[in-house]
Design a protein around this motif. Structure first.
Motif: not given
Length: 288
Positions: A171, A173-174, A218, A221-223, A227, A232
């Motif tokens: 994974h 992040d954005s 992304d 996402l974990r959070t 993002p 993440n």
């Protein structure tokens, strides 16, 4: 006045003989049967205490599911100890063993707070949460750091002892990936998941133990509210429940078509989340 003997009432006295029916009525037989049952139970308990863990688990599997429809060994289902069903309670024990192994690793002392383990509906999920500086993987690269190698090797040594299959997910992040043409978060997430797989197979996993390797970029996402947060960026290792039965009534598959495909009457192409691109590693100066 004299009494007429003919009109006097006739008194009949019946004397019953007391007999012991069948040696005190057979009550001793019930007591003797209870005694024999208790002794047999005692011998079984003593035998189990001196038996191996596999035998005790097999016996326990039978009493939990005497109809033979369960998935535990000893339940009447064909198979041996290799076909062991791991329940949620067993997953909790596996979680404790893994946490203990991570605690004992001196090199992982500073990274323990970035390893999260959770028992979920699909199995035990182990997440390696990144930091902004890059804790488990080098920044913008699919190459593990020394800390990442140590953690993956520690997990592989324990997970390789289990019959369970694994899934490994990557994974990001954005934040869009920059630095290399035709290389994005999709390639980065898949490369990191595959790098984790290769290292774990070298340090303890069986060659056929990893069932799937996924790159999510992304898209999971974990959070979601933050993002761009570093957490993440992570590797997720899922220890799947073994031998889960197939869904008797699987839901009908739905084909989602894009507007051009609808006109052509073609199905939508497969999602890139299941692909494993063999892309070159990114430059170290790019983002992670």
């Amino acid at each position: 006045m004299a009494t007429n003997p003919a009109s006097a009432p006739l008194i009949i006295i019946v004397r019953k003989k007391k007999r012991h029916g069948g040696h005190h009525g057979g009550a001793w037989k019930v007591a003797y049967a209870d005694f024999v049952t208790a002794m047999m139970s005692l011998f079984i308990v003593l035998w189990l205490l001196n038996s191996s863990q596999e035998v005790r688990k097999a016996i326990g599997g039978y009493f939990q599911d005497p109809t033979g429809k369960g998935r535990q060994i000893g339940s009447g289902m064909a198979g041996s100890g290799d076909a062991l069903q791991v329940s949620k309670s067993d997953m909790g024990q596996i979680k404790e063993k893994l946490q203990q192994a991570v605690k004992q690793a001196v090199a992982l002392e500073k990274s323990r707070d970035h390893v999260q383990m959770t028992v979920t509906g699909e199995g035990l999920r182990i997440e390696m949460l990144e930091t902004s500086a890059g804790l488990f993987f080098q920044s913008g690269s699919g190459e593990p750091t020394e800390t990442g190698r140590e953690l993956l090797a520690t997990l592989a040594a324990e997970l390789g002892k289990l019959p369970n299959r694994l899934m490994i997910e990557g994974h990001t992040d954005s934040t869009p990936y920059k630095g290399v043409a035709n290389y994005s978060n999709w390639e980065l997430s898949a490369d990191r998941a595959n790098a984790a797989r290769r290292l774990m197979e070298e340090t303890g996993l069986r060659s056929d133990q990893v069932q799937q390797v996924r790159g999510y970029a992304d898209q999971d996402l974990r959070t979601p509210k933050t993002p761009g947060d570093a957490s993440n960026r992570r590797i997720s290792i899922i220890v799947k429940y073994d031998m889960l039965p197939p869904d008797p009534d699987p839901p009908a598959a739905k084909t989602i078509q894009t507007e051009p495909n609808r006109k052509a009457g073609l199905p939508r192409p497969p999602s890139p989340t299941s692909q494993q691109p063999a892309s070159p590693l990114a430059a170290p100066n790019a983002r992670s």
